[in-house]
Design a protein around this motif. Structure first.
Motif, PDB file in Angstrom:
ATOM      1  N   PRO A  40      10.681 -22.391  -0.341  1.00  0.00           N
ATOM      2  CA  PRO A  40      12.006 -23.002  -0.164  1.00  0.00           C
ATOM      3  C   PRO A  40      13.061 -22.331  -1.028  1.00  0.00           C
ATOM      4  CG  PRO A  40      10.338 -24.695  -0.360  1.00  0.00           C
ATOM      5  CD  PRO A  40       9.652 -23.392  -0.675  1.00  0.00           C
ATOM      6  N   GLY A  41      14.163 -21.932  -0.409  1.00  0.00           N
ATOM      7  CA  GLY A  41      15.259 -21.324  -1.139  1.00  0.00           C
ATOM      8  C   GLY A  41      15.048 -19.879  -1.529  1.00  0.00           C
ATOM      9  N   LYS A  42      13.947 -19.281  -1.072  1.00  0.00           N
ATOM     10  CA  LYS A  42      13.659 -17.897  -1.444  1.00  0.00           C
ATOM     11  C   LYS A  42      13.509 -17.035  -0.202  1.00  0.00           C
ATOM     12  CE  LYS A  42      11.390 -18.895  -5.863  1.00  0.00           C
ATOM     13  NZ  LYS A  42      10.182 -18.632  -6.697  1.00  0.00           N
ATOM     14  N   GLU A  43      13.585 -15.726  -0.417  1.00  0.00           N
ATOM     15  CA  GLU A  43      13.393 -14.808   0.691  1.00  0.00           C
ATOM     16  C   GLU A  43      11.898 -14.665   0.999  1.00  0.00           C
ATOM     17  OE1 GLU A  43      17.313 -11.956   0.008  1.00  0.00           O
ATOM     18  OE2 GLU A  43      15.291 -11.120  -0.156  1.00  0.00           O
ATOM     19  N   ARG A  44      11.633 -14.278   2.217  1.00  0.00           N
ATOM     20  CA  ARG A  44      10.239 -14.041   2.599  1.00  0.00           C
ATOM     21  C   ARG A  44       9.706 -12.829   1.837  1.00  0.00           C
ATOM     22  NH1 ARG A  44       9.192 -14.076   8.896  1.00  0.00           N
ATOM     23  NH2 ARG A  44      10.418 -12.142   8.768  1.00  0.00           N
ATOM     24  N   GLU A  45       8.466 -12.920   1.373  1.00  0.00           N
ATOM     25  CA  GLU A  45       7.888 -11.859   0.551  1.00  0.00           C
ATOM     26  C   GLU A  45       6.498 -11.474   1.049  1.00  0.00           C
ATOM     27  OE1 GLU A  45       7.270 -13.127  -3.477  1.00  0.00           O
ATOM     28  OE2 GLU A  45       5.918 -14.754  -2.918  1.00  0.00           O
ATOM     29  N   PHE A  46       6.124 -10.262   0.718  1.00  0.00           N
ATOM     30  CA  PHE A  46       4.797  -9.735   1.061  1.00  0.00           C
ATOM     31  C   PHE A  46       3.726 -10.431   0.237  1.00  0.00           C
ATOM     32  CE2 PHE A  46       1.653  -6.671   2.254  1.00  0.00           C
ATOM     33  CZ  PHE A  46       0.904  -6.435   1.125  1.00  0.00           C
ATOM     34  N   VAL A  47       2.594 -10.734   0.876  1.00  0.00           N
ATOM     35  CA  VAL A  47       1.448 -11.311   0.174  1.00  0.00           C
ATOM     36  C   VAL A  47       0.258 -10.342   0.200  1.00  0.00           C
ATOM     37  CG1 VAL A  47      -0.231 -13.190   0.112  1.00  0.00           C
ATOM     38  CG2 VAL A  47       2.168 -13.654   0.721  1.00  0.00           C
ATOM     39  N   ALA A  48      -0.152  -9.949   1.382  1.00  0.00           N
ATOM     40  CA  ALA A  48      -1.334  -9.084   1.518  1.00  0.00           C
ATOM     41  C   ALA A  48      -1.312  -8.414   2.881  1.00  0.00           C
ATOM     42  CB  ALA A  48      -2.618  -9.892   1.347  1.00  0.00           C
ATOM     43  N   ALA A  49      -2.018  -7.287   2.971  1.00  0.00           N
ATOM     44  CA  ALA A  49      -2.142  -6.591   4.242  1.00  0.00           C
ATOM     45  C   ALA A  49      -3.474  -5.874   4.295  1.00  0.00           C
ATOM     46  CB  ALA A  49      -0.998  -5.593   4.442  1.00  0.00           C
ATOM     47  N   ILE A  50      -3.901  -5.556   5.509  1.00  0.00           N
ATOM     48  CA  ILE A  50      -5.165  -4.868   5.706  1.00  0.00           C
ATOM     49  C   ILE A  50      -5.017  -3.858   6.826  1.00  0.00           C
ATOM     50  CG2 ILE A  50      -6.013  -6.668   7.292  1.00  0.00           C
ATOM     51  CD1 ILE A  50      -8.822  -6.169   6.037  1.00  0.00           C
ATOM     52  N   ASN A  51      -5.529  -2.658   6.586  1.00  0.00           N
ATOM     53  CA  ASN A  51      -5.583  -1.644   7.629  1.00  0.00           C
ATOM     54  C   ASN A  51      -6.628  -2.076   8.648  1.00  0.00           C
ATOM     55  OD1 ASN A  51      -7.175   0.969   8.597  1.00  0.00           O
ATOM     56  ND2 ASN A  51      -5.006   1.453   8.376  1.00  0.00           N
ATOM     57  N   TRP A  52      -6.241  -2.121   9.928  1.00  0.00           N
ATOM     58  CA  TRP A  52      -7.111  -2.752  10.912  1.00  0.00           C
ATOM     59  C   TRP A  52      -8.393  -1.972  11.157  1.00  0.00           C
ATOM     60  CZ3 TRP A  52      -6.761  -7.553  11.988  1.00  0.00           C
ATOM     61  CH2 TRP A  52      -7.455  -8.101  13.070  1.00  0.00           C
ATOM     62  N   SER A  53      -8.330  -0.661  11.131  1.00  0.00           N
ATOM     63  CA  SER A  53      -9.535   0.125  11.427  1.00  0.00           C
ATOM     64  C   SER A  53     -10.363   0.390  10.183  1.00  0.00           C
ATOM     65  CB  SER A  53      -9.144   1.443  12.098  1.00  0.00           C
ATOM     66  OG  SER A  53      -8.293   2.187  11.243  1.00  0.00           O
ATOM     67  N   GLY A  54      -9.716   0.833   9.110  1.00  0.00           N
ATOM     68  CA  GLY A  54     -10.459   1.217   7.916  1.00  0.00           C
ATOM     69  C   GLY A  54     -10.740   0.093   6.947  1.00  0.00           C
ATOM     70  N   GLY A  55      -9.937  -0.964   7.019  1.00  0.00           N
ATOM     71  CA  GLY A  55     -10.184  -2.104   6.158  1.00  0.00           C
ATOM     72  C   GLY A  55      -9.596  -2.022   4.766  1.00  0.00           C
ATOM     73  N   SER A  56      -8.799  -1.005   4.480  1.00  0.00           N
ATOM     74  CA  SER A  56      -8.150  -0.957   3.167  1.00  0.00           C
ATOM     75  C   SER A  56      -7.224  -2.151   3.008  1.00  0.00           C
ATOM     76  CB  SER A  56      -7.338   0.330   3.021  1.00  0.00           C
ATOM     77  OG  SER A  56      -8.175   1.455   3.085  1.00  0.00           O
ATOM     78  N   THR A  57      -7.210  -2.708   1.793  1.00  0.00           N
ATOM     79  CA  THR A  57      -6.426  -3.918   1.549  1.00  0.00           C
ATOM     80  C   THR A  57      -5.349  -3.687   0.495  1.00  0.00           C
ATOM     81  OG1 THR A  57      -8.063  -4.675  -0.056  1.00  0.00           O
ATOM     82  CG2 THR A  57      -8.314  -5.448   2.208  1.00  0.00           C
ATOM     83  N   TYR A  58      -4.308  -4.492   0.576  1.00  0.00           N
ATOM     84  CA  TYR A  58      -3.153  -4.380  -0.303  1.00  0.00           C
ATOM     85  C   TYR A  58      -2.704  -5.803  -0.668  1.00  0.00           C
ATOM     86  CZ  TYR A  58      -3.264   0.077   2.120  1.00  0.00           C
ATOM     87  OH  TYR A  58      -3.681   1.275   2.664  1.00  0.00           O
ATOM     88  N   TYR A  59      -2.365  -6.002  -1.941  1.00  0.00           N
ATOM     89  CA  TYR A  59      -1.962  -7.334  -2.402  1.00  0.00           C
ATOM     90  C   TYR A  59      -0.742  -7.254  -3.303  1.00  0.00           C
ATOM     91  CZ  TYR A  59      -6.698  -8.706  -1.001  1.00  0.00           C
ATOM     92  OH  TYR A  59      -7.848  -8.928  -0.292  1.00  0.00           O
ATOM     93  N   THR A  60       0.058  -8.278  -3.254  1.00  0.00           N
ATOM     94  CA  THR A  60       1.082  -8.396  -4.264  1.00  0.00           C
ATOM     95  C   THR A  60       0.427  -8.844  -5.571  1.00  0.00           C
ATOM     96  OG1 THR A  60       3.291  -9.318  -4.696  1.00  0.00           O
ATOM     97  CG2 THR A  60       1.652 -10.830  -3.827  1.00  0.00           C
ATOM     98  N   ASN A  61       1.011  -8.467  -6.692  1.00  0.00           N
ATOM     99  CA  ASN A  61       0.356  -8.683  -7.985  1.00  0.00           C
ATOM    100  C   ASN A  61       0.031 -10.156  -8.254  1.00  0.00           C
ATOM    101  OD1 ASN A  61       0.300  -5.983  -8.655  1.00  0.00           O
ATOM    102  ND2 ASN A  61       2.244  -6.055  -9.771  1.00  0.00           N
ATOM    103  N   SER A  62       0.878 -11.047  -7.808  1.00  0.00           N
ATOM    104  CA  SER A  62       0.712 -12.454  -8.162  1.00  0.00           C
ATOM    105  C   SER A  62      -0.511 -13.106  -7.509  1.00  0.00           C
ATOM    106  CB  SER A  62       1.964 -13.241  -7.799  1.00  0.00           C
ATOM    107  OG  SER A  62       2.201 -13.204  -6.407  1.00  0.00           O
ATOM    108  N   VAL A  63      -1.085 -12.471  -6.490  1.00  0.00           N
ATOM    109  CA  VAL A  63      -2.239 -13.074  -5.822  1.00  0.00           C
ATOM    110  C   VAL A  63      -3.522 -12.276  -6.014  1.00  0.00           C
ATOM    111  CG1 VAL A  63      -0.689 -14.030  -4.071  1.00  0.00           C
ATOM    112  CG2 VAL A  63      -2.007 -11.965  -3.547  1.00  0.00           C
TER     113      VAL A  63
END
Length: 123
Positions: A40-63
């Motif tokens: 609420p009251g904040k901009e949308r932010e990145f949390v996590a992502a995954i490469n669909w074929s290789g499975g590499s993952t990415y996270y924001t530091n807070s999670v």
């Protein structure tokens, strides 16, 4: 491509939730999928992502160390396991599809978005 998210809800601090995002539509072969959130009251932010074929993952530091992103290629489903939840994790969580190569962290380039799932963490 249609995306539908499931699994949000209300949980106490320290608890866990698992979000799911089911993709349907034409032939599904994305470059990556990701989770974003908007408090609420904040901009949308990145949390996590995954490469669909290789499975590499990415996270924001807070999670990092608390959230785990995964996918089931056969079922075209994306997951976000959220453990040790904190009140500051309260937000609407969105799943999204990135069709082509690009920055995992940037919302630009994610072509399709789900409707959002509310996660509320009480203190």
């Amino acid at each position: 491509v249609q995306l539908q998210a499931f699994g949000g809800g209300l949980v106490q601090a320290g608890g866990s939730l698992r979000l799911s995002c089911a993709a349907s539509g034409r032939t599904f072969s994305p470059y990556a999928m990701g989770w974003f959130r908007q408090a609420p009251g904040k901009e949308r932010e990145f949390v996590a992502a995954i490469n669909w074929s290789g499975g590499s993952t990415y996270y924001t530091n807070s999670v990092k160390g608390r959230f785990t992103i995964s996918r089931d290629n056969a079922e075209n489903t994306l997951y976000l396991q959220m453990n040790t939840l904190k009140p500051e994790d309260t937000a609407v969580y969105y799943c999204a599809v990135r069709s082509r190569y690009g920055s995992m962290w940037s919302q630009t380039g994610y072509d399709y978005w789900g409707q959002g799932s509310q996660v509320t963490v009480s203190s």
